[in-house]
Scaffold this active site. Structure first.
Site, PDB file in Angstrom:
ATOM      1  N   SER A 156       0.670  -1.386  -0.168  1.00  0.00           N
ATOM      2  CA  SER A 156       0.330  -0.472   0.096  1.00  0.00           C
ATOM      3  C   SER A 156       0.599   1.215   0.229  1.00  0.00           C
ATOM      4  CB  SER A 156      -0.808   0.111   1.421  1.00  0.00           C
ATOM      5  OG  SER A 156      -1.178   1.126   1.752  1.00  0.00           O
ATOM      6  N   TYR A 180      -1.228  -0.131  11.004  1.00  0.00           N
ATOM      7  CA  TYR A 180      -1.692  -0.881   9.322  1.00  0.00           C
ATOM      8  C   TYR A 180      -0.312  -0.553   8.565  1.00  0.00           C
ATOM      9  CZ  TYR A 180      -3.143  -0.711   4.599  1.00  0.00           C
ATOM     10  OH  TYR A 180      -3.337  -0.806   3.268  1.00  0.00           O
ATOM     11  N   LYS A 184       2.409  -3.735   6.724  1.00  0.00           N
ATOM     12  CA  LYS A 184       2.935  -3.683   5.335  1.00  0.00           C
ATOM     13  C   LYS A 184       4.309  -3.860   4.324  1.00  0.00           C
ATOM     14  CE  LYS A 184      -1.161  -4.203   3.850  1.00  0.00           C
ATOM     15  NZ  LYS A 184      -1.644  -4.989   2.705  1.00  0.00           N
TER      16      LYS A 184
HETATM   17  N1  LIG Z   1      -8.925  -1.135  -0.638  1.00  0.00           N
HETATM   18  C1  LIG Z   1      -7.583   0.045  -0.896  1.00  0.00           C
HETATM   19  O1  LIG Z   1      -7.570   1.418  -1.035  1.00  0.00           O
HETATM   20  C2  LIG Z   1      -6.621  -0.242  -0.440  1.00  0.00           C
HETATM   21  C3  LIG Z   1      -5.592   0.529  -0.523  1.00  0.00           C
HETATM   22  C4  LIG Z   1      -3.723  -0.058  -0.514  1.00  0.00           C
HETATM   23  C5  LIG Z   1      -3.800  -0.661   0.042  1.00  0.00           C
HETATM   24  N2  LIG Z   1      -4.896  -2.263   0.063  1.00  0.00           N
HETATM   25  C6  LIG Z   1      -4.579  -3.807   0.174  1.00  0.00           C
HETATM   26  O2  LIG Z   1      -4.818  -4.328  -0.498  1.00  0.00           O
HETATM   27  C7  LIG Z   1      -5.761  -5.604   0.248  1.00  0.00           C
HETATM   28  C8  LIG Z   1      -7.202  -6.282  -0.152  1.00  0.00           C
HETATM   29  O3  LIG Z   1      -8.307  -4.557  -0.029  1.00  0.00           O
HETATM   30  P1  LIG Z   1      -9.405  -4.276  -0.140  1.00  0.00           P
HETATM   31  O4  LIG Z   1      -9.886  -3.454  -0.094  1.00  0.00           O
HETATM   32  O5  LIG Z   1      -9.827  -5.525  -1.092  1.00  0.00           O
HETATM   33  O6  LIG Z   1     -10.026  -4.967   1.140  1.00  0.00           O
HETATM   34  P2  LIG Z   1     -10.822  -6.300   1.780  1.00  0.00           P
HETATM   35  O7  LIG Z   1     -11.381  -6.166   2.834  1.00  0.00           O
HETATM   36  O8  LIG Z   1     -12.202  -5.631   0.736  1.00  0.00           O
HETATM   37  O9  LIG Z   1     -10.164  -7.678   1.312  1.00  0.00           O
HETATM   38  C9  LIG Z   1      -9.398  -8.665   1.938  1.00  0.00           C
HETATM   39  C10 LIG Z   1     -10.240  -9.939   1.894  1.00  0.00           C
HETATM   40  O10 LIG Z   1      -9.827 -10.855   3.039  1.00  0.00           O
HETATM   41  C11 LIG Z   1     -10.341 -11.319   4.361  1.00  0.00           C
HETATM   42  N3  LIG Z   1      -8.930 -11.490   5.036  1.00  0.00           N
HETATM   43  C12 LIG Z   1      -8.215 -10.333   6.107  1.00  0.00           C
HETATM   44  N4  LIG Z   1      -8.328 -11.161   6.758  1.00  0.00           N
HETATM   45  C13 LIG Z   1      -7.995 -12.278   7.052  1.00  0.00           C
HETATM   46  C14 LIG Z   1      -7.600 -13.797   7.274  1.00  0.00           C
HETATM   47  N5  LIG Z   1      -7.249 -13.805   8.338  1.00  0.00           N
HETATM   48  N6  LIG Z   1      -7.960 -15.162   6.663  1.00  0.00           N
HETATM   49  C15 LIG Z   1      -8.836 -15.389   5.293  1.00  0.00           C
HETATM   50  N7  LIG Z   1      -8.951 -14.121   4.738  1.00  0.00           N
HETATM   51  C16 LIG Z   1      -8.993 -12.636   5.634  1.00  0.00           C
HETATM   52  C17 LIG Z   1     -11.577 -10.624   4.416  1.00  0.00           C
HETATM   53  O11 LIG Z   1     -12.204 -10.922   4.600  1.00  0.00           O
HETATM   54  C18 LIG Z   1     -11.668  -9.815   2.590  1.00  0.00           C
HETATM   55  O12 LIG Z   1     -12.976 -10.493   2.444  1.00  0.00           O
HETATM   56  C19 LIG Z   1      -5.537  -5.436   1.720  1.00  0.00           C
HETATM   57  O13 LIG Z   1      -4.079  -6.580   1.764  1.00  0.00           O
HETATM   58  C20 LIG Z   1      -5.310  -4.612   1.475  1.00  0.00           C
HETATM   59  O14 LIG Z   1      -4.333  -3.723   2.918  1.00  0.00           O
HETATM   60  C21 LIG Z   1      -6.190  -1.679  -0.232  1.00  0.00           C
END
Ligand SMILES: NC(=O)c1ccc[n+]([C@@H]2O[C@H](COP(=O)([O-])OP(=O)(O)OC[C@H]3O[C@@H](n4cnc5c(N)ncnc54)[C@H](O)[C@@H]3O)[C@@H](O)[C@H]2O)c1
Length: 385
Positions: A156, A180, A184
């Site tokens: 991220s 958080y 990362k």
């Molecule tokens: N959405 C954003 O703005 C953004 C920006 C930068 C980075 N990210 C990174 O992208 C990734 C996905 O983000 P997103 O927006 O799709 O989030 P999201 O919450 O929609 O998706 C994450 C998924 O991981 C699952 N999960 C979490 N912990 C878990 C575990 N211990 N075991 C199994 N499943 C687990 C959740 O149920 C969810 O379905 C994350 O790593 C987040 O840090 C997101």
């Protein structure tokens, strides 16, 4: 070859496959017809229905593209997801998923699952370190046991904290300023160390996402956070669709050194972002052109980090205006004090990903808002509709 292998398809495990970004990555992987997707998700922030929709969409698109011929068995297999409701912090159940495919049976992993709320991470840091860091450590150990040593990691822009300059190149010192963000940085460090320790075995690419937005243009898959959305665009979509009583958008500070005083972020379409994962996986294929370009200058183990962003900033007010145009909704805003941890501007320098992976975030803001609204309108209650 393991008993679960389909000729012509590489088995790829996507963690967090049912989440917002995960479901779009799974869709893009299926669209290539080169991968068989296995998903692990504990549904902490998603519903299993997301992957059912992805599989339905992929199958319909496959049939339409083959018509009048029938799809081949391998093409059909590529539209299915082997979905496991399983928690990454539980090594026994993760091991069982790998065991199903046997040693070498899973070609690579796209590790997306994590908790992602900056504010929440300052309140419950141990939960974040356990879910994001311990789970990643355990996953890497299990991958190693099963001779699976290619990983694309979801990082991220928060790894940069308050960057000294924008746009931000990857060479910027990592200095996250929330638990958080530090999870990362830690995971990138762990993966990088592993690649250095066993350069003939491990290859990894970390993708530093900026702000993903939008949804698949069909309106069949999109962002469906549990509870009130923490991010601006889904919050505006929930307001416009009537999910938030007395909607009033709090603007956290209008005295930042930006053009209109509000915070600026780099938004990119979620399908562009998902496409970046395909390029990263290709770069992990030994002998591929992208493998040569990605790791050409790497001396200390095959680990590389790339920014995925547009390289263009949008302010809070610009986003509200774009969503007003897309939805026709009259947003009310109220300026309140700055939020702890917010930085004035986060804009990617995407040049490295463009040059070495051929990455491009082509969709514009108007398209992101249109696709988001199309998804929200068709699914006012998300996947529960
Ligand atoms: N959405 C954003 O703005 C953004 C920006 C930068 C980075 N990210 C990174 O992208 C990734 C996905 O983000 P997103 O927006 O799709 O989030 P999201 O919450 O929609 O998706 C994450 C998924 O991981 C699952 N999960 C979490 N912990 C878990 C575990 N211990 N075991 C199994 N499943 C687990 C959740 O149920 C969810 O379905 C994350 O790593 C987040 O840090 C997101």
């Amino acid at each position: 070859m393991s008993s679960s292998a389909t000729p012509g398809l590489k088995n790829v495990l996507v963690t967090g496959g049912a989440g917002y970004i995960g479901s779009h990555v799974v869709y893009c992987l299926q669209k290539t017809r080169r991968y068989k997707v296995i998903s692990i998700d504990n549904h902490h922030n998603s519903l299993p229905a997301a992957l059912t929709r992805v599989a339905e969409l992929s199958l319909e698109e496959l049939k339409a593209s083959c018509s009048p011929d029938e799809p081949t068995p391998s093409q059909l297999e590529s539209t299915k997801v082997d979905a496991h409701t399983c928690d990454l912090t539980d090594p026994a159940s993760v091991r069982a998923v790998f065991a199903k495919y046997g040693k070498g049976g899973i070609w690579g992993v796209v590790h997306i699952a994590a908790y992602k709320a900056v504010g929440e991470s300052t309140e419950i840091p141990l939960t974040y370190y356990a879910n994001n860091v311990s789970a990643t450590l355990s996953l890497l150990q299990i991958m190693s046991e099963f001779d699976c040593s290619r990983i694309v990691y979801s990082s991220s822009a928060t790894v940069y904290g308050t960057p000294p300059e924008v746009p931000i190149p990857e060479s910027t010192r990592l200095k996250a300023d929330s638990p958080y963000g530090r999870t990362k940085v830690m995971c990138e460090t762990i993966i990088g160390d592993l690649c250095s320790a066993e350069p003939d075995k491990w290859q990894a690419i970390s993708l530093r996402y900026f702000n993903p937005a939008g949804a698949h243009p069909s309106g069949r898959i999109g962002e469906d956070p549990r509870g009130r959305p923490g991010n601006l665009l889904p919050l505006l979509a929930h307001m416009a669709v009537g999910r938030i009583p007395d909607p009033l958008l709090k603007v956290f500070g209008n005295d930042y050194p930006t053009e209109d005083g509000t915070c600026v972020r780099d938004y990119l379409h979620v399908l562009d972002l998902a496409g970046g994962h395909l390029l990263a996986l290709e770069a992990l294929e030994e002998g591929s052109e992208l493998n040569a370009t990605a790791f050409a200058d790497v001396k200390d183990g095959k680990f590389k980090a790339y920014n995925l962003g547009k390289g263009k900033g949008m302010s809070v007010y610009q986003i509200v205006e774009a969503m007003r145009k897309a939805t026709g909704f009259g947003y009310k805003t109220e300026v309140v004090g700055r939020r702890r941890g917010d930085v004035p501007a986060l804009i990617a320098d995407p040049a490295l990903a463009q040059k070495e992976l051929g990455f491009s975030a082509a969709h514009d803001l108007e398209t992101m808002c249109r696709d988001l609204w199309n998804w929200q309108k068709k699914n006012p209650k998300g996947y529960e509709t």
